[in-house]
Design an enzyme around this catalytic site. Structure first.
Site, mmCIF file in Angstrom:
data_model
loop_
_atom_site.group_PDB
_atom_site.id
_atom_site.type_symbol
_atom_site.label_atom_id
_atom_site.label_comp_id
_atom_site.label_asym_id
_atom_site.label_seq_id
_atom_site.Cartn_x
_atom_site.Cartn_y
_atom_site.Cartn_z
ATOM 1 N N ASP A 87 0.848 -1.196 0.000
ATOM 2 C CA ASP A 87 0.000 0.000 0.000
ATOM 3 C C ASP A 87 0.884 1.247 0.000
ATOM 4 O O ASP A 87 1.737 1.411 0.881
ATOM 5 C CB ASP A 87 -0.853 -0.057 1.270
ATOM 6 C CG ASP A 87 -1.826 1.103 1.378
ATOM 7 O OD1 ASP A 87 -1.700 2.081 0.619
ATOM 8 O OD2 ASP A 87 -2.699 1.020 2.257
ATOM 9 N N ILE A 88 0.682 2.122 -0.932
ATOM 10 C CA ILE A 88 1.549 3.312 -1.033
ATOM 11 C C ILE A 88 1.395 4.234 0.180
ATOM 12 O O ILE A 88 2.341 4.932 0.546
ATOM 13 C CB ILE A 88 1.290 4.073 -2.353
ATOM 14 C CG1 ILE A 88 2.414 5.100 -2.569
ATOM 15 C CG2 ILE A 88 -0.080 4.745 -2.384
ATOM 16 C CD1 ILE A 88 2.721 5.370 -3.994
ATOM 17 N N VAL A 104 -5.744 4.719 -5.598
ATOM 18 C CA VAL A 104 -4.668 5.327 -4.815
ATOM 19 C C VAL A 104 -5.126 6.684 -4.251
ATOM 20 O O VAL A 104 -4.883 7.006 -3.083
ATOM 21 C CB VAL A 104 -3.427 5.533 -5.721
ATOM 22 C CG1 VAL A 104 -2.388 6.407 -5.048
ATOM 23 C CG2 VAL A 104 -2.832 4.180 -6.114
ATOM 24 N N ASP A 105 -5.788 7.462 -5.093
ATOM 25 C CA ASP A 105 -6.262 8.789 -4.717
ATOM 26 C C ASP A 105 -7.174 8.708 -3.487
ATOM 27 O O ASP A 105 -6.990 9.447 -2.501
ATOM 28 C CB ASP A 105 -7.041 9.353 -5.928
ATOM 29 C CG ASP A 105 -7.165 10.852 -5.921
ATOM 30 O OD1 ASP A 105 -6.591 11.501 -5.032
ATOM 31 O OD2 ASP A 105 -7.841 11.376 -6.840
HETATM 32 N N1 AR6 Z 1 -1.364 1.457 -2.939
HETATM 33 C C1 AR6 Z 1 -0.680 1.122 -4.062
HETATM 34 N N2 AR6 Z 1 -1.277 0.849 -5.238
HETATM 35 C C2 AR6 Z 1 -2.629 0.906 -5.280
HETATM 36 C C3 AR6 Z 1 -3.419 1.255 -4.164
HETATM 37 C C4 AR6 Z 1 -2.735 1.540 -2.947
HETATM 38 N N3 AR6 Z 1 -3.390 1.864 -1.825
HETATM 39 N N4 AR6 Z 1 -4.738 1.237 -4.543
HETATM 40 C C5 AR6 Z 1 -4.770 0.898 -5.853
HETATM 41 N N5 AR6 Z 1 -3.491 0.685 -6.298
HETATM 42 P P1 AR6 Z 1 -5.700 3.886 -9.757
HETATM 43 P P2 AR6 Z 1 -5.299 5.381 -12.277
HETATM 44 C C6 AR6 Z 1 -3.022 0.333 -7.648
HETATM 45 O O1 AR6 Z 1 -7.044 3.483 -10.211
HETATM 46 O O2 AR6 Z 1 -5.451 4.167 -13.095
HETATM 47 C C7 AR6 Z 1 -8.931 7.653 -9.222
HETATM 48 O O3 AR6 Z 1 -10.322 7.666 -9.084
HETATM 49 C C8 AR6 Z 1 -4.033 -0.188 -8.633
HETATM 50 O O4 AR6 Z 1 -4.170 -1.599 -8.482
HETATM 51 O O5 AR6 Z 1 -5.516 4.345 -8.356
HETATM 52 O O6 AR6 Z 1 -4.179 6.357 -12.591
HETATM 53 C C9 AR6 Z 1 -8.367 9.032 -9.522
HETATM 54 O O7 AR6 Z 1 -9.079 10.062 -8.868
HETATM 55 C C10 AR6 Z 1 -3.420 0.192 -9.976
HETATM 56 O O8 AR6 Z 1 -2.458 -0.790 -10.382
HETATM 57 O O9 AR6 Z 1 -5.094 5.095 -10.697
HETATM 58 C C11 AR6 Z 1 -8.526 9.113 -11.019
HETATM 59 O O10 AR6 Z 1 -9.834 9.504 -11.385
HETATM 60 C C12 AR6 Z 1 -2.667 1.481 -9.676
HETATM 61 O O11 AR6 Z 1 -2.568 1.549 -8.239
HETATM 62 C C13 AR6 Z 1 -8.275 7.700 -11.482
HETATM 63 O O12 AR6 Z 1 -8.605 6.875 -10.377
HETATM 64 C C14 AR6 Z 1 -3.335 2.743 -10.191
HETATM 65 O O13 AR6 Z 1 -4.735 2.640 -10.049
HETATM 66 C C15 AR6 Z 1 -6.820 7.449 -11.812
HETATM 67 O O14 AR6 Z 1 -6.692 6.148 -12.336
#
Ligand code: AR6
Length: 169
Positions: A9-10, A32-33
């Site tokens: 988890d980041i 992540v956001d």
């Molecule tokens: N720690 C590390 N990696 C994670 C975590 C975490 N806690 N949670 C998810 N991932 P995403 P995007 C991974 O969707 O594709 C949001 O709604 C996940 O499995 O977070 O850039 C924003 O507000 C994936 O491999 O980002 C934007 O609207 C990676 O992190 C949109 O999503 C990125 O997934 C951005 O989408």
């Protein structure tokens, strides 16, 4: 700059700066956001709102990066960047690489020495994981971005993605 792969988890990374896979509104979302704002508390959103009220009235453009406090997170700063939505018709990979390069530039302005990146665009924005890793490593292992960062972590959320990344590294 040393590049390390980490599974997990980041939000729990103990580094100077963590990167948020944000959207242009800077006002939060899922993935992540969502995790960063949930764990970091309201101070992050307050600063994001202030950015929107100032220089970033139209939001943050795809590929750009901007920093805020990290609130209650162990990191000192969150560097927000906006990845491109994946397109099978159009090559948006330069924009995806910009996310990493511009985040490192912001890290240099802050004087950050360690940074943790999520795999930008590989979740909600549907970028294929293997290529997302390749784009990230192309920047992190390249030498053309001036930065103060000595340690960079690429944080993969699950073991399957980590195995892919390990192979590419
Ligand atoms: N720690 C590390 N990696 C994670 C975590 C975490 N806690 N949670 C998810 N991932 P995403 P995007 C991974 O969707 O594709 C949001 O709604 C996940 O499995 O977070 O850039 C924003 O507000 C994936 O491999 O980002 C934007 O609207 C990676 O992190 C949109 O999503 C990125 O997934 C951005 O989408």
């Amino acid at each position: 700059m040393r590049v390390e792969l980490v599974t997990g988890d980041i939000t729990v990374q103990e580094v100077d700066a963590i990167v948020n896979a944000a959207n242009s509104s800077l006002l939060g979302g899922g993935g992540v956001d969502g995790a960063i704002h949930r764990r970091g508390g309201p101070a992050i959103l307050d600063e994001c709102r202030a950015l929107r009220a100032g220089h970033y009235g139209r939001g943050l453009a795809v590929g750009e990066a901007v920093a805020t406090t990290a609130g209650r997170l162990p990191a000192r700063w969150v560097i927000h960047t906006v990845g491109p939505v994946f397109s099978a018709r159009e090559d948006r990979s330069p924009l995806l690489r910009n996310c990493y390069a511009n985040s490192l530039r912001v890290a240099a302005e802050l004087g950050a020495r360690s940074i943790a990146f999520p795999l930008v665009s590989s979740g909600v924005y549907r970028w294929p994981k293997e290529d997302a890793v390749a784009q990230a490593l192309a920047v992190l292992r390249g030498s053309d971005v001036p930065t103060t960062v000595e340690d960079a972590r690429l944080v993969l959320f699950d073991d399957a993605t980590r195995v892919i990344a390990q192979r590419l590294l």
